[in-house]
Design a protein around this motif. Structure first.
Motif, PDB file in Angstrom:
ATOM      1  N   GLN A 129      56.936  37.537  28.826  1.00 37.15           N
ATOM      2  CA  GLN A 129      57.727  38.491  28.050  1.00 37.15           C
ATOM      3  C   GLN A 129      57.195  39.910  28.222  1.00 37.15           C
ATOM      4  O   GLN A 129      57.952  40.854  28.382  1.00 37.15           O
ATOM      5  CB  GLN A 129      57.727  38.084  26.569  1.00 37.15           C
ATOM      6  N   TYR A 130      55.877  40.067  28.205  1.00 40.39           N
ATOM      7  CA  TYR A 130      55.258  41.387  28.343  1.00 40.39           C
ATOM      8  C   TYR A 130      55.592  42.012  29.691  1.00 40.39           C
ATOM      9  O   TYR A 130      56.030  43.161  29.769  1.00 40.39           O
ATOM     10  CB  TYR A 130      53.739  41.271  28.171  1.00 40.39           C
ATOM     11  N   PHE A 131      55.397  41.251  30.777  1.00 42.73           N
ATOM     12  CA  PHE A 131      55.641  41.817  32.104  1.00 42.73           C
ATOM     13  C   PHE A 131      57.125  41.998  32.390  1.00 42.73           C
ATOM     14  O   PHE A 131      57.503  42.864  33.178  1.00 42.73           O
ATOM     15  CB  PHE A 131      54.974  40.966  33.178  1.00 42.73           C
ATOM     16  N   THR A 132      57.973  41.219  31.739  1.00 43.02           N
ATOM     17  CA  THR A 132      59.409  41.430  31.893  1.00 43.02           C
ATOM     18  C   THR A 132      59.810  42.760  31.269  1.00 43.02           C
ATOM     19  O   THR A 132      60.657  43.474  31.805  1.00 43.02           O
ATOM     20  CB  THR A 132      60.197  40.276  31.255  1.00 43.02           C
ATOM     21  N   ARG A 133      59.202  43.107  30.157  1.00 48.95           N
ATOM     22  CA  ARG A 133      59.510  44.386  29.510  1.00 48.95           C
ATOM     23  C   ARG A 133      58.867  45.571  30.223  1.00 48.95           C
ATOM     24  O   ARG A 133      59.446  46.644  30.281  1.00 48.95           O
ATOM     25  CB  ARG A 133      59.042  44.379  28.051  1.00 48.95           C
ATOM     26  N   LYS A 134      57.671  45.388  30.778  1.00 47.52           N
ATOM     27  CA  LYS A 134      56.905  46.518  31.313  1.00 47.52           C
ATOM     28  C   LYS A 134      57.107  46.770  32.807  1.00 47.52           C
ATOM     29  O   LYS A 134      56.934  47.892  33.257  1.00 47.52           O
ATOM     30  CB  LYS A 134      55.403  46.305  31.056  1.00 47.52           C
ATOM     31  N   LYS A 135      57.422  45.762  33.578  1.00 49.05           N
ATOM     32  CA  LYS A 135      57.513  45.911  35.033  1.00 49.05           C
ATOM     33  C   LYS A 135      58.957  45.715  35.494  1.00 49.05           C
ATOM     34  O   LYS A 135      59.555  44.659  35.264  1.00 49.05           O
ATOM     35  CB  LYS A 135      56.619  44.889  35.743  1.00 49.05           C
ATOM     36  N   TYR A 180      53.773  34.815  26.299  1.00 45.53           N
ATOM     37  CA  TYR A 180      53.584  36.220  25.971  1.00 45.53           C
ATOM     38  C   TYR A 180      53.490  37.068  27.243  1.00 45.53           C
ATOM     39  O   TYR A 180      54.068  38.152  27.318  1.00 45.53           O
ATOM     40  CB  TYR A 180      52.327  36.421  25.114  1.00 45.53           C
ATOM     41  N   ALA A 181      52.778  36.566  28.241  1.00 41.82           N
ATOM     42  CA  ALA A 181      52.615  37.318  29.487  1.00 41.82           C
ATOM     43  C   ALA A 181      53.945  37.505  30.199  1.00 41.82           C
ATOM     44  O   ALA A 181      54.244  38.600  30.700  1.00 41.82           O
ATOM     45  CB  ALA A 181      51.615  36.616  30.398  1.00 41.82           C
TER      46      ALA A 181
END
Length: 141
Positions: free
Chosen positions: A24-30, A21-22
């Protein structure tokens, strides 16, 4: 000792899922993470072995899950309700892993090559946990 192993494997499953999840989350947000993931994807795609390897892991995962479910059905009288719940969780994680592996690609999930091993490791932890649960029941009763 067996309970300690169960707890450890369940914790590892949770850690791998949080890691997936982390990523995927940071790939989308950063944007920097996305650039790094895209660069790593280009490096990984140069090697043609990964296409074959993902389908081999899918087949092996299906075989192990089916073997554990068949073992559970044979020893159903000796198994607890918690074992049934954990087998259902293993099956759902397996379906999730198979769905990501077969249906998704780097066009949909830029972090695809990073999610596959993390979710696969979570499924492997549950396969090991349920394999121990089913395999050791013959000695207990």
């Amino acid at each position: 000792m067996k309970k300690l192993v169960y707890i450890l494997l369940d914790l590892l499953t949770v850690v791998f899922m949080i890691g997936a999840y982390a990523v995927q989350y940071f790939t989308r947000k950063k944007l920097g993470m996305l650039r790094w993931v895209n660069y790593q994807n280009m490096q990984i795609q140069k090697n043609a072995v990964y296409g074959i390897l993902k389908y081999i892991t899918v087949v092996v995962t299906i075989i192990f899950i089916v073997m554990i479910i068949a073992g559970y059905k044979k020893k159903k009288a000796m198994m607890r309700k918690l074992d049934l719940v954990m087998i259902v969780i293993m099956s759902l994680l397996g379906i999730f892993y198979l769905g990501i592996t077969v249906l998704k690609s780097i066009e949909v999930l830029p972090a695809y090559y990073f999610l596959m091993p993390l979710v696969g490791a979570a499924v492997l932890m549950q396969i090991i946990r349920n394999g121990i649960a089913v395999g050791t029941k013959k000695n207990e009763k």
